[in-house]
Design a protein around this motif. Structure first.
Motif, mmCIF file in Angstrom:
data_model
loop_
_atom_site.group_PDB
_atom_site.id
_atom_site.type_symbol
_atom_site.label_atom_id
_atom_site.label_comp_id
_atom_site.label_asym_id
_atom_site.label_seq_id
_atom_site.Cartn_x
_atom_site.Cartn_y
_atom_site.Cartn_z
ATOM 1 N N PRO A 132 -49.270 91.674 98.585
ATOM 2 C CA PRO A 132 -49.068 90.240 98.363
ATOM 3 C C PRO A 132 -48.390 89.983 97.015
ATOM 4 O O PRO A 132 -48.612 90.725 96.047
ATOM 5 C CB PRO A 132 -50.496 89.676 98.371
ATOM 6 N N LEU A 133 -47.598 88.947 96.954
ATOM 7 C CA LEU A 133 -46.814 88.658 95.754
ATOM 8 C C LEU A 133 -47.674 88.488 94.503
ATOM 9 O O LEU A 133 -47.318 88.977 93.430
ATOM 10 C CB LEU A 133 -45.982 87.386 95.977
ATOM 11 N N PHE A 162 -58.279 91.851 95.118
ATOM 12 C CA PHE A 162 -58.439 93.298 95.267
ATOM 13 C C PHE A 162 -59.370 93.864 94.202
ATOM 14 O O PHE A 162 -59.968 94.914 94.400
ATOM 15 C CB PHE A 162 -57.076 93.980 95.198
ATOM 16 N N THR A 163 -59.457 93.178 93.066
ATOM 17 C CA THR A 163 -60.401 93.528 92.003
ATOM 18 C C THR A 163 -60.935 92.209 91.439
ATOM 19 O O THR A 163 -60.410 91.130 91.762
ATOM 20 C CB THR A 163 -59.716 94.312 90.867
ATOM 21 N N VAL A 192 -54.600 95.081 91.224
ATOM 22 C CA VAL A 192 -54.802 95.808 92.479
ATOM 23 C C VAL A 192 -55.862 96.886 92.326
ATOM 24 O O VAL A 192 -56.711 97.071 93.192
ATOM 25 C CB VAL A 192 -53.476 96.427 92.977
ATOM 26 N N THR A 193 -55.823 97.604 91.207
ATOM 27 C CA THR A 193 -56.863 98.581 90.881
ATOM 28 C C THR A 193 -57.283 98.359 89.431
ATOM 29 O O THR A 193 -56.527 97.787 88.629
ATOM 30 C CB THR A 193 -56.382 100.028 91.052
ATOM 31 N N GLU A 194 -58.465 98.831 89.090
ATOM 32 C CA GLU A 194 -59.028 98.589 87.771
ATOM 33 C C GLU A 194 -58.305 99.341 86.660
ATOM 34 O O GLU A 194 -58.473 99.011 85.486
ATOM 35 C CB GLU A 194 -60.514 98.992 87.767
ATOM 36 N N ASP A 195 -57.530 100.363 87.004
ATOM 37 C CA ASP A 195 -56.971 101.229 85.968
ATOM 38 C C ASP A 195 -55.480 101.051 85.729
ATOM 39 O O ASP A 195 -54.899 101.773 84.918
ATOM 40 C CB ASP A 195 -57.249 102.692 86.308
#
Length: 252
Positions: A132-133, A162-163, A192-195
């Motif tokens: 997603p944008l 996502f997070t 999108v991810t924590e890292d």
């Protein structure tokens, strides 16, 4: 019951293949396309004869090279990638981090290039992947330079998280997009991810329209954003110039 046309059925066979299902048996194609085995067999035969599908020794079908040849003609796909690749490689050499380029397709970004860097971050993008944008740096860069109506329509839709850091508040998204337009870059941290953190910049064509975005993705914990911004800007500018954009002539 809706009767699908012949082109719809043909496209359903091709749509049965995706990144999670790159190889399918005839039975799998029939099931995923929602077609009878007889119809699937006929359509798969026609597509295989043309070269859109290929059958291996075990009887499993894969996407054929003929589709790759056709896709290479797409100005927003492989043709754009070919022009951009030298500049993306320069960005990789300058950062040794994950480098990517994406275009917009509706409410999503589609990645048309990805160069894997030395660091390992949680986002493992593949060419052809979609997000997603609002959740990616390239997506924010593309959305920020779209027209106001398009931005408002996107902000009005549900914003998937996502997070815990993903932007889900339309008011915050509007402020972020305004900052992207002001600064000329998008910084997306842990969306999108924590890292992972990404820095993205828009790519323009000859008339100044934003047609893609280039970015670098780094581990969030030690991201040197002030150093990454000029490198990403320079890569995006180089691609834009190669596409015919003249900043002075277009007013920047």
């Amino acid at each position: 019951m809706t009767v699908r046309s012949a082109p719809d059925r043909l496209l359903a066979v091709l749509a049965a293949f995706d990144h999670d299902h790159p190889a399918l048996s005839l039975t799998d194609i029939s099931r995923r396309a929602g077609l009878s085995l007889t119809t699937a067999h006929r359509l798969v035969g026609a597509l295989s004869e043309w070269g859109a599908l290929e059958r291996d020794a075990s009887g499993t079908y894969h996407v054929g090279l003929r589709l790759w040849e056709v896709a290479a003609l797409a100005p927003r796909g492989l043709a754009l990638r070919q022009i951009a690749l030298p500049y993306l490689e320069d960005l990789y050499e300058a950062t040794h981090q994950n480098v990517q380029m994406a275009v917009r397709d509706g409410d999503e970004v589609v990645y048309i290039e990805w160069i894997s860097g030395h660091s390992a971050v949680g986002v493992h993008i593949r060419v052809g992947a979609r997000w997603p944008l609002h959740a990616t740096g390239v997506g924010l860069a593309l959305l920020a330079y779209s027209d106001a109506a398009s931005q408002e329509a996107y902000c009005a839709r549900p914003l998937v998280a996502f997070t815990p850091h993903t932007i889900t508040d339309p008011a915050i998204l509007r402020r972020v997009l305004a900052e992207v337009r002001r600064s000329g870059v998008a910084v997306s941290s842990r969306q999108v991810t924590e890292d992972a953190l990404s820095v993205a910049a828009p790519v323009r064509n000859a008339d100044g329209s934003v047609v893609a975005a280039a970015s670098v993705v780094v581990p969030e914990r030690d991201a040197q954003v002030p150093a990454l911004i000029p490198a990403v800007r320079l890569a995006a500018l180089g691609i834009s110039r190669a596409l015919g954009w003249q900043p002075r002539a277009s007013g920047g």
